[in-house]
Design a protein around this motif. Structure first.
Motif, mmCIF file in Angstrom:
data_model
loop_
_atom_site.group_PDB
_atom_site.id
_atom_site.type_symbol
_atom_site.label_atom_id
_atom_site.label_comp_id
_atom_site.label_asym_id
_atom_site.label_seq_id
_atom_site.Cartn_x
_atom_site.Cartn_y
_atom_site.Cartn_z
ATOM 1 N N LEU A 170 0.821 -1.212 0.000
ATOM 2 C CA LEU A 170 0.000 0.000 0.000
ATOM 3 C C LEU A 170 0.856 1.264 0.000
ATOM 4 O O LEU A 170 0.493 2.269 -0.615
ATOM 5 N N ARG A 171 2.014 1.199 0.682
ATOM 6 C CA ARG A 171 2.884 2.375 0.761
ATOM 7 C C ARG A 171 3.792 2.497 -0.449
ATOM 8 O O ARG A 171 4.412 3.539 -0.662
ATOM 9 N N GLY A 172 3.898 1.434 -1.237
ATOM 10 C CA GLY A 172 4.852 1.412 -2.331
ATOM 11 C C GLY A 172 4.225 1.751 -3.664
ATOM 12 O O GLY A 172 3.692 2.851 -3.870
ATOM 13 N N ASP A 173 4.258 0.793 -4.554
ATOM 14 C CA ASP A 173 3.842 1.016 -5.937
ATOM 15 C C ASP A 173 2.354 1.341 -6.027
ATOM 16 O O ASP A 173 1.507 0.654 -5.438
ATOM 17 N N ALA A 174 2.035 2.376 -6.791
ATOM 18 C CA ALA A 174 0.638 2.788 -6.940
ATOM 19 C C ALA A 174 -0.226 1.710 -7.573
ATOM 20 O O ALA A 174 -1.447 1.694 -7.378
ATOM 21 N N CYS A 175 0.379 0.791 -8.333
ATOM 22 C CA CYS A 175 -0.431 -0.235 -8.988
ATOM 23 C C CYS A 175 -1.111 -1.161 -7.980
ATOM 24 O O CYS A 175 -2.144 -1.765 -8.294
ATOM 25 N N TRP A 176 -0.550 -1.273 -6.755
ATOM 26 C CA TRP A 176 -1.229 -2.078 -5.739
ATOM 27 C C TRP A 176 -2.522 -1.400 -5.297
ATOM 28 O O TRP A 176 -3.531 -2.062 -5.047
ATOM 29 N N ARG A 177 -2.495 -0.070 -5.205
ATOM 30 C CA ARG A 177 -3.710 0.649 -4.811
ATOM 31 C C ARG A 177 -4.718 0.686 -5.946
ATOM 32 O O ARG A 177 -5.922 0.744 -5.722
ATOM 33 N N LYS A 178 -4.212 0.667 -7.178
ATOM 34 C CA LYS A 178 -5.108 0.664 -8.343
ATOM 35 C C LYS A 178 -5.551 -0.745 -8.739
ATOM 36 O O LYS A 178 -6.311 -0.890 -9.703
ATOM 37 N N LEU A 179 -5.036 -1.744 -8.051
ATOM 38 C CA LEU A 179 -5.371 -3.158 -8.295
ATOM 39 C C LEU A 179 -4.875 -3.651 -9.659
ATOM 40 O O LEU A 179 -5.451 -4.570 -10.243
ATOM 41 N N SER A 307 6.074 2.430 10.471
ATOM 42 C CA SER A 307 6.723 3.635 9.966
ATOM 43 C C SER A 307 6.369 3.887 8.501
ATOM 44 O O SER A 307 6.188 2.960 7.717
ATOM 45 N N ARG A 308 6.283 5.158 8.144
ATOM 46 C CA ARG A 308 6.054 5.516 6.741
ATOM 47 C C ARG A 308 7.262 5.194 5.880
ATOM 48 O O ARG A 308 7.142 5.081 4.658
ATOM 49 N N ARG A 309 8.421 5.031 6.516
ATOM 50 C CA ARG A 309 9.639 4.661 5.792
ATOM 51 C C ARG A 309 9.952 3.178 5.984
ATOM 52 O O ARG A 309 11.111 2.787 6.095
ATOM 53 N N GLN A 310 8.934 2.384 6.015
ATOM 54 C CA GLN A 310 9.073 0.951 6.223
ATOM 55 C C GLN A 310 10.051 0.338 5.217
ATOM 56 O O GLN A 310 10.014 0.629 4.027
ATOM 57 N N VAL A 311 10.944 -0.517 5.710
ATOM 58 C CA VAL A 311 11.875 -1.248 4.849
ATOM 59 C C VAL A 311 11.516 -2.725 4.892
ATOM 60 O O VAL A 311 10.894 -3.215 5.840
ATOM 61 N N ALA A 327 7.499 -8.000 0.659
ATOM 62 C CA ALA A 327 7.845 -8.445 -0.693
ATOM 63 C C ALA A 327 7.110 -7.605 -1.721
ATOM 64 O O ALA A 327 5.950 -7.260 -1.541
ATOM 65 N N PHE A 328 7.825 -7.264 -2.798
ATOM 66 C CA PHE A 328 7.256 -6.603 -3.974
ATOM 67 C C PHE A 328 6.538 -5.297 -3.613
ATOM 68 O O PHE A 328 5.399 -5.068 -3.998
ATOM 69 N N GLY A 329 7.275 -4.445 -2.863
ATOM 70 C CA GLY A 329 6.757 -3.108 -2.646
ATOM 71 C C GLY A 329 6.638 -2.340 -3.944
ATOM 72 O O GLY A 329 5.841 -1.401 -4.058
ATOM 73 N N SER A 330 7.421 -2.728 -4.936
ATOM 74 C CA SER A 330 7.290 -2.171 -6.286
ATOM 75 C C SER A 330 7.315 -3.324 -7.273
ATOM 76 O O SER A 330 7.909 -4.361 -7.008
ATOM 77 N N VAL A 331 6.663 -3.134 -8.397
ATOM 78 C CA VAL A 331 6.536 -4.161 -9.421
ATOM 79 C C VAL A 331 7.060 -3.609 -10.740
ATOM 80 O O VAL A 331 6.639 -2.525 -11.184
ATOM 81 N N SER A 332 7.969 -4.335 -11.371
ATOM 82 C CA SER A 332 8.520 -3.913 -12.664
ATOM 83 C C SER A 332 7.454 -4.042 -13.743
ATOM 84 O O SER A 332 6.674 -4.999 -13.762
ATOM 85 N N ARG A 333 7.427 -3.073 -14.654
ATOM 86 C CA ARG A 333 6.484 -3.127 -15.782
ATOM 87 C C ARG A 333 7.079 -3.866 -16.973
ATOM 88 O O ARG A 333 6.354 -4.390 -17.811
ATOM 89 N N VAL A 334 8.404 -3.896 -17.042
ATOM 90 C CA VAL A 334 9.101 -4.498 -18.179
ATOM 91 C C VAL A 334 10.122 -5.489 -17.644
ATOM 92 O O VAL A 334 10.772 -5.232 -16.626
ATOM 93 N N ARG A 335 10.261 -6.617 -18.317
ATOM 94 C CA ARG A 335 11.238 -7.626 -17.915
ATOM 95 C C ARG A 335 12.512 -7.485 -18.738
ATOM 96 O O ARG A 335 12.461 -7.488 -19.971
ATOM 97 N N TYR A 336 13.631 -7.347 -18.056
ATOM 98 C CA TYR A 336 14.931 -7.338 -18.708
ATOM 99 C C TYR A 336 15.702 -8.579 -18.274
ATOM 100 O O TYR A 336 15.568 -9.056 -17.146
ATOM 101 N N GLU A 337 16.506 -9.101 -19.176
ATOM 102 C CA GLU A 337 17.344 -10.254 -18.882
ATOM 103 C C GLU A 337 18.755 -10.015 -19.405
ATOM 104 O O GLU A 337 18.932 -9.482 -20.507
ATOM 105 N N VAL A 338 19.736 -10.414 -18.599
ATOM 106 C CA VAL A 338 21.131 -10.373 -19.022
ATOM 107 C C VAL A 338 21.446 -11.712 -19.682
ATOM 108 O O VAL A 338 21.342 -12.764 -19.048
ATOM 109 N N VAL A 339 21.806 -11.674 -20.952
ATOM 110 C CA VAL A 339 22.158 -12.873 -21.705
ATOM 111 C C VAL A 339 23.677 -12.931 -21.817
ATOM 112 O O VAL A 339 24.313 -12.007 -22.333
#
Length: 473
Positions: A170-179, A307-311, A327-339
């Motif tokens: 809830l405190r992290g990525d807005a996409c969690w609040r937007k579902l 805390s609002r600065r929760q780690v 876990a997953f306070g933020s979610v990546s929109r794009v997947r990158y891979e090191v080949v």
């Protein structure tokens, strides 16, 4: 003290202990099979160099006293043996004091590994296993009924795992609040599983329902763990169902399984409890003293959680007795891979014969369908996901990986699914390139048989070779 024990939970205790022993076994097996390339004397982050600069007080470990690859292997395999014995129920054959001591052995051995594991062991489920393992050692055996303080402290761990994860979202990525986070998560998670492609292609309204259900399970249900039965059992059962859903959707090491183990502490399984002698006074004193210590140490995790600065995933003491999770306070929109690729050509050019190294768990070849590895933990594959997010995450160890690939280091190659070079013919150059990966559509899957599609982004590491002075003949 009649309130001290809960005889109705004897079967729950038995299931919890055997399941915990199984998780310990997987953790020690992972350490035994992977440590040489990661942490060994010639590893990417060698333990001897680490303990030379870190004091015993900051990182208590057997390896502070002495280190050799043989000693580490012996420790890990000893952990496997003790875990297997506990899984088989050897603790039930021992006196109460000896059973407690035996349960503390895998905790102490795994603490020794985690405290020198550096980046390879910087995951929340390492501390979670240690915290759970230490507390569960005081559950006792058939000589006593399950102690209520330990059962409630196990629920307290589960509360912090779930509620902390809910708050960080809830405190992290807005996409969690937007579902909307699950529009991306199944595609961009660290290590997809065999069903992740299908989860990603579920209808978006169902993804929104998934997120809403997750919020309910993590932010509301944890409080019900401390209510009377059968409500507490229903809350635990709902958490177990949620964790099994996560097991199906990805590879998260033993995080989901240890969470299920904790949830068993709130289940009152229907069974007739065996008769047990009265609880020894010394046992009551030990349990109450341990409970008081753990409640005292809970101060910092609670402050962090509100805390609002929760780690996320932080240990507040070197013994990992009480920790904070998330876990997953933020979610990546794009997947990158090191080949990672190598060539045997004398001169490294763009049109050289570059051959790709294949990893066991992380995406690589487009037609290679992800496999289920959890609860086993592929540590290099997980760190490769972080490396793709930013080179800063790989600064300590990526150069060591490249060097060992240039040497055809046997221990390192065992961590891979396939090397494109014969064991006696190492590559002359190794390079790394960054690609954007995405899941194919249903139509693309039918037409090509590939579950992935990728697009070149940029050079990650230019062609690199060993210095001539270190090259092998």
């Amino acid at each position: 003290m009649d309130w001290f024990t809960a005889p109705d939970y004897w079967l729950s205790r038995l299931v919890l202990q055997r399941a915990l022993a199984a998780v310990y076994l997987v953790a020690f097996l992972s350490a035994a099979l992977q440590f040489r390339a990661l942490l060994g004397e010639r590893g990417m982050l060698p333990i001897p160099q680490y303990v030379a600069r870190i004091s015993f007080r900051r990182a208590p470990s057997l390896f502070q006293l002495r280190y050799s690859d043989r000693f580490f292997a012996g420790t890990a395999w000893a952990g496997c043996a003790v875990s297997a014995a506990l899984l088989a129920g050897v603790d039930a054959l021992l006196p109460l004091w000896a059973a407690i001591a035996l349960w503390l052995v895998p905790w102490a051995l795994y603490l020794s590994i985690v405290n020198v594991g550096q980046t390879w062991y910087a995951f929340g489920w390492e501390s979670l296993l240690l915290e759970t393992g230490f507390l569960a050692a005081f559950l006792g055996n058939d000589e006593v009924a399950p102690p209520v303080p330990v059962l409630f402290l196990l629920r307290w761990i589960l509360f912090r795992v779930e509620f902390g994860a809910g708050l960080i979202k809830l405190r992290g990525d807005a996409c969690w609040r937007k579902l909307t986070c699950l529009y991306f998560h199944h595609e961009t998670q660290p290590m997809p599983g065999p069903l992740s492609w299908f989860f990603h292609h579920l209808p978006k309204p169902l993804h929104r329902v998934e997120v809403a259900a997750n919020h309910f399970t993590q932010l509301v249900v944890p409080f019900l763990l401390f209510t009377p039965q059968p409500i507490a059992s229903a809350a635990a059962a709902l958490m177990i169902v949620t964790q099994l859903w996560l097991v199906l959707s990805g590879n998260f090491s033993w995080l989901n399984w240890i969470t299920i183990v904790l949830a068993v502490s709130a289940l009152r399984l229907p069974a007739t409890p065996p008769s047990a002698p009265s609880t020894p006074l010394w046992y009551e004193i030990v349990v109450l003293a341990t409970a008081a210590l753990l409640l005292f140490l809970s101060y910092h995790p609670v402050v962090n959680m509100v805390s609002r600065r929760q780690v996320m995933n932080r240990s507040f003491d070197p013994l990992h007795l009480v920790n904070t999770y998330g876990a997953f306070g933020s979610v990546s929109r794009v997947r990158y891979e090191v080949v990672v690729e190598g060539t045997s050509d004398e001169v490294a050019r763009e049109d050289s014969d570059w051959r790709e190294y294949e990893f066991k768990g992380k995406p690589g070849r487009l037609r290679h369908w992800p496999r289920q590895f959890a609860p086993y933990h592929l540590r290099l594959d997980w760190l490769m996901w972080f490396a793709a997010l930013s080179p800063a995450y790989a600064g300590e160890w990526f150069g060591g990986l490249v060097e060992r690939l240039l040497e055809n280091d046997r221990a390192t190659l065992r961590l891979l699914r396939r090397s494109p070079f014969p064991p006696d013919t190492p590559p002359r150059y190794v390079r790394a390139r960054l690609f954007r990966y995405r899941y194919t559509s249903w139509r693309e899957l039918r037409e090509t048989g590939a579950c992935w599609d990728r697009t070149y982004v940029r050079e990650y590491l230019p062609p690199t070779r060993l210095a001539r002075a270190t090259e092998r003949p």
